[in-house]
Design an enzyme around this catalytic site. Structure first.
Site, PDB file in Angstrom:
ATOM      1  N   ALA A  33     -10.536  36.172 -26.873  1.00  0.00           N
ATOM      2  CA  ALA A  33     -10.286  37.528 -26.380  1.00  0.00           C
ATOM      3  C   ALA A  33      -9.152  38.161 -27.178  1.00  0.00           C
ATOM      4  O   ALA A  33      -8.692  37.599 -28.164  1.00  0.00           O
ATOM      5  CB  ALA A  33      -9.936  37.472 -24.895  1.00  0.00           C
ATOM      6  N   ASN A  34      -8.696  39.317 -26.765  1.00  0.00           N
ATOM      7  CA  ASN A  34      -7.525  39.963 -27.385  1.00  0.00           C
ATOM      8  C   ASN A  34      -6.722  40.666 -26.298  1.00  0.00           C
ATOM      9  O   ASN A  34      -7.110  40.658 -25.128  1.00  0.00           O
ATOM     10  CB  ASN A  34      -7.971  40.937 -28.485  1.00  0.00           C
ATOM     11  CG  ASN A  34      -8.840  42.056 -27.950  1.00  0.00           C
ATOM     12  OD1 ASN A  34      -8.380  42.866 -27.147  1.00  0.00           O
ATOM     13  ND2 ASN A  34     -10.100  42.097 -28.342  1.00  0.00           N
ATOM     14  N   ARG A  35      -5.597  41.257 -26.668  1.00  0.00           N
ATOM     15  CA  ARG A  35      -4.639  41.766 -25.695  1.00  0.00           C
ATOM     16  C   ARG A  35      -4.890  43.188 -25.202  1.00  0.00           C
ATOM     17  O   ARG A  35      -4.035  43.779 -24.550  1.00  0.00           O
ATOM     18  CB  ARG A  35      -3.222  41.714 -26.282  1.00  0.00           C
ATOM     19  CG  ARG A  35      -2.742  40.313 -26.557  1.00  0.00           C
ATOM     20  CD  ARG A  35      -1.275  40.335 -26.966  1.00  0.00           C
ATOM     21  NE  ARG A  35      -0.852  39.050 -27.487  1.00  0.00           N
ATOM     22  CZ  ARG A  35      -0.537  38.008 -26.708  1.00  0.00           C
ATOM     23  NH1 ARG A  35      -0.572  38.119 -25.401  1.00  0.00           N
ATOM     24  NH2 ARG A  35      -0.165  36.875 -27.265  1.00  0.00           N
TER      25      ARG A  35
END
Ligand code: CTP
Ligand code: CA
Length: 228
Positions: A33-35
């Site tokens: 995932a990412n932020r």
């Protein structure tokens, strides 16, 4: 008397907004995932809704809830997001605010990966995800008349963003500097530059809802054929 409703300038228009991160599975219990919180995308969808647009809000698993009064299409992966965008067409405009993962795990497992006693993590192979912004920008049939991308950059922000706009073929790109020193990433504010054929216009540091309102206003101007 004739009453004008300048605030509902996008009545009868359909706008697609992508938002949030994507999750790319490794196995049934793990993902990459990412932020991205999804805050800017949700604010843009709300601002377009407030101008009367019908909004298809295509969102990955975001922290921020989807706004009321938009058509929410929840997806997980970049490939699902691309398919959802395709199903949502035709549209008068598309705003690609999602932080789409650039790769997915090509050898994702159907069952949970177990430790094998070797002390080594099993190898992951990656394959590139579809570039949704480039794809929609370059559609020969059914391209939305206005396509807006985002470019979150840490270095040479304006140069990279301008190059990205031309490479992908979108009409506008919203550039923002997400280098750690700005404190932008994960915060409530954004400092963006809107890049179009007409040049680059830097906006002051504003709350994400205020950035969204300005962008929605610009989109309404453009669809109305406004010339400055
Ligand atoms: N984007 C997209 N699909 C992808 C990757 C990006 O639609 N697979 C869109 C994003 O929603 C954003 C824009 O493209 O509007 C730019 O994303 P960014 O990650 O900055 O661009 P990339 O082409 O992936 O370049 P980079 O190597 O800098 O990550
Ligand atoms: Ca990327």
């Amino acid at each position: 008397a004739v009453v004008s409703l300048p605030s509902r300038r996008l009545m009868g228009r359909h706008v697609i907004v992508t938002s949030g991160p994507t999750h790319e599975p490794i196995d049934p219990v793990r993902y990459i995932a990412n932020r991205s919180s999804g805050a800017q995308g949700a604010a843009i969808a709300a601002a377009l809704r407030d101008l009367g647009a019908r909004v298809s809000f295509i969102t990955g698993p975001a922290e921020v809830p989807a706004p009321e009064g938009v058509d929410v299409i929840a997806v997980e992966t970049a490939r699902e997001m691309r398919d959802a965008v395709e199903r949502a067409l035709p549209a008068d405009a598309a705003v690609m605010a999602a932080a789409v993962a650039d790769w997915h795990v090509a050898n994702a497992r159907a069952g949970k990966i177990k430790k094998d006693g070797s002390g080594q993590m099993p190898g992951l192979q990656f394959a590139e995800n579809p570039d949704i912004l480039a794809w929609i920008s370059q559609l020969h049939q059914g391209r939305p008349p206005l396509v807006v991308g985002f470019a979150a950059e840490t270095d040479n922000v304006l140069e990279n963003a301008a190059a990205k706009r031309l490479r992908k073929g979108c009409d506008w790109i919203v550039a923002n500097d997400v280098s750690p020193a700005t404190g932008i990433m994960g915060g409530h504010e954004n400092a963006v530059t809107l890049i179009s054929d007409a040049g680059a216009e830097s906006w002051p540091r504003l709350s994400k809802p205020e950035v969204a309102r300005r962008l929605a206003d610009r989109i309404a101007d453009e669809l109305a054929g406004a010339r400055e």
